[in-house]
Scaffold this active site. Sequence first.
Site, short mmCIF file in Angstrom:
data_model
loop_
_atom_site.label_atom_id
_atom_site.label_comp_id
_atom_site.label_asym_id
_atom_site.label_seq_id
_atom_site.Cartn_x
_atom_site.Cartn_y
_atom_site.Cartn_z
N GLY A 140 0.81 -1.28 -0.09
CA GLY A 140 -0.05 0.02 -0.16
C GLY A 140 0.65 1.21 0.07
O GLY A 140 0.57 2.09 -0.52
N THR A 141 1.79 1.13 0.76
CA THR A 141 2.87 2.28 0.77
C THR A 141 3.19 2.73 -0.57
O THR A 141 3.59 3.81 -0.99
CB THR A 141 3.96 1.95 1.92
OG1 THR A 141 3.73 1.98 3.09
CG2 THR A 141 5.08 3.18 1.80
N GLN B 83 -7.95 1.65 4.85
CA GLN B 83 -8.76 1.10 5.99
C GLN B 83 -10.24 0.69 5.59
O GLN B 83 -10.79 -0.03 6.49
CB GLN B 83 -8.92 2.18 7.15
CG GLN B 83 -7.52 2.54 7.71
CD GLN B 83 -7.01 1.12 8.41
OE1 GLN B 83 -7.94 0.56 8.80
NE2 GLN B 83 -5.58 1.11 8.62
N CYS C 43 5.72 4.25 21.88
CA CYS C 43 7.05 4.43 21.43
C CYS C 43 7.52 3.51 20.69
O CYS C 43 8.62 3.21 20.53
CB CYS C 43 8.12 4.90 22.38
SG CYS C 43 7.53 6.22 23.43
#
Lengths: 465, 465
Positions: free
Chosen positions: B69-70, B177, B320
């Site tokens: 997808g990126t 999504q 994080c």
Amino acid sequence: MPYFDAASSAPLHPVARQALIASLDEGWADPARLYREGRRARMLLDAAREAAAEAVGCAPGELSFTSSGTTAVHRGAAGALAGRRRAGRHLVVSAVEHSCVLHAADAHERDGGTVSRVTVDRGGRVAVTEFREALRADTALACLQSANHEVGTTQPIAEVAGTCREAGVPLLVDAAQTMGWEPVPGDWSVLAASAHKWGGPAGVGLLAVRRGTRFAPQGPADERESGRAAGFENIPAVVAAVAGLRAARAEADAEAQRLRKLVERVRTRVTELVPDVEVVGDPRHRLPHVVTFSCLYVDGEALLHELDRAGFSVSSGSSCTSSTLEPSHVLRAMGVLSEGNVRVSLPRGTSAEEVERFLGVLPGAVSAVRERLEAPAGPVARSRAEASGDEPALTVDSLGKRCPIPVIELAKAITGVPVGSVIAVLSDDEAARLDIPAWCSMRRQEYVGERAAERGAAYLVRRRA
Amino acid sequence: MPYFDAASSAPLHPVARQALIASLDEGWADPARLYREGRRARMLLDAAREAAAEAVGCAPGELSFTSSGTTAVHRGAAGALAGRRRAGRHLVVSAVEHSCVLHAADAHERDGGTVSRVTVDRGGRVAVTEFREALRADTALACLQSANHEVGTTQPIAEVAGTCREAGVPLLVDAAQTMGWEPVPGDWSVLAASAHKWGGPAGVGLLAVRRGTRFAPQGPADERESGRAAGFENIPAVVAAVAGLRAARAEADAEAQRLRKLVERVRTRVTELVPDVEVVGDPRHRLPHVVTFSCLYVDGEALLHELDRAGFSVSSGSSCTSSTLEPSHVLRAMGVLSEGNVRVSLPRGTSAEEVERFLGVLPGAVSAVRERLEAPAGPVARSRAEASGDEPALTVDSLGKRCPIPVIELAKAITGVPVGSVIAVLSDDEAARLDIPAWCSMRRQEYVGERAAERGAAYLVRRRA
């Protein structure tokens, strides 16, 4: 139904297949996440990276998984070129690199960079001295394949890497054709490879960047894979690729020895069985599983169909599977006959019987194509008349006809002119530029040269026999 | 061991898994080749493209398969921007896009282009009028996600697409999504999606470019996939991705209805069960399977570990896991509390029992973290003394401490000053900028503003209760 096109894509190795299926359930989560599914995925990825790095001969931190060998080459070249931008914008490649390297070079040129393309000998091999001479003070990167994908010729990588290191120029090695057989020797800086060439699944490439190499990843940022490959990690495929690589390497020595004998048999027998055939590629420095030959008066695509009907899947550097009608840039750079070109690349496990069956089928397939094209049989008949002068005694108009037709028309027409006189062939097929001189050398006729014409070019041939 | 992070990556759908295994034996060859293995691969690829195009709502010729997808977003944005270069170099994106879109925007800026980032309301939604106002005569491309990956808010895509079409600006929709749930409505120009979000395998993205959209693929040329995606096609994964998409779509209506109820239950119960919690995201316009909330005085990463130990895998916009210590850009753009952030995204098949168990475990997990951080319990105690003036009566030095510590120290210290007086919190954690105002609004205290300090910033709060 033997598949003899392993250099294009190898069937999935059983070990890779098993690893793929096993890791589908463990490797689908995001390895950057802190929960157990993420940790499990991370462990698989880390273990795969370690094993792959060992096979490549680099540190795990130097190795990134990309989505294909092409992407590895594109990102590797772009990152290395950008990392050395201060040194200059000159790129050196060999003329027989895979199209993905040449396309990266074209993109670099469009972007304002300069490119030198190092020529090869008739066997497809670069000379180390010539490669060294191409390196300049402003050379940012040099690229050399470990072995050629079309003719199987291996390159003097260790020597060229040493030369590059001396000159302070990083060397990118496209190792797509050799990674499954052995590590790339020498002091290279960047390495690219592709899993589906060694029996891994599609969708996985390797990009290794040795520590100390200036490297600036290009394109939008992405945190994954040291910033060198964008997109969510494909862990099941990566695990399968690495398992396949280890399996391939474990069998490599024995299998290379076995396939080398089968290839040797093809190299010898094909010239005995088929008239007017030229085996191309370096006879000594070559891959164990690849043999390529070209057949005079044969259309490569027609021959592929003929062999496919007989149950053999092979590839051709003169077929029109690609969108262009030009002959393979590799055969052109080597200056060898391109018509009727056939590449046989044996997958692991190929049996001697399959190869014998292929040798049994090949002569009939070639003569069937030649018959359909009404190719002349045998050498040009002796002529007693003699002539001289450079003006064509006869012009053959082959405009609009695709090779091998211009060569066939030349071969037929030349018997009609006296020895010593010149015949001109008008052709607008790019392959004629390669195949007419090649025919002359095979038929002991004299290739005089090429003249510009209103359409295409006029190729001049003096009858010598 | 319930996995509640489907928005990050979904487990492989059984239908996709079956299709993947079945096509390993049929789809490994090069679909550009003329022999039978190649033709078989080509047939699988063509059939997959037709089925995917139907699910996307476009023509097969408009659809390319990418490696993620990126990659689809990166190549889609670069191609559309380059195709419209004559119109200008202005790019419009929403402030809550996925990082891959924002990284493409950053790269465009580095390359000399300009970018407008359209803000969102507290629910995470863009206003159509505001999006329209961002479009300029030199706008080459606009990008809007169909739904947000962190808070589940859906965007008014059809309306924004209409507005863009009127303005003559192509709209790129990141549909990662929603693709598994429904087609993207409206007159979009470019669409990107990612198979592992809908239960397909990793390694497959979709890039659709509607006919009539000016599009110039960037980077080195490659003949595959209409020149829009480089590298050897990963056909087994493509076949699996499309089978998974069809399966997901077939179950989508019933499953959305079922999951929507479970999410509704979490939205309601979480505020009843856990003190000082804020459910974030648009209450009406949202995905069926995602709910996100933030917990005051809680460290997101510690809460994830606590929940992981209790057997639940969830994600956090304040953990994080990413390499930066900044809070999620989505929560920041919405201006909501970021500390103790938890995203629950239910995969298909999640049972009501699993959700109840999660609700049973959550309060204890939150209070365990709060206890360890010695967070103040309950609202600030009433004070009878009153004061006025803008100079801080007390300064709390939280430099070098990570959220939620600065907020916890503020909550403890404020009881020591009279109502009406100002307390200053010194902090160099970026999250404080978001979380101190959010705490004030939850605790009915007055957030006065922010002042520059030698290190970090001083956040001023007037005691009102």
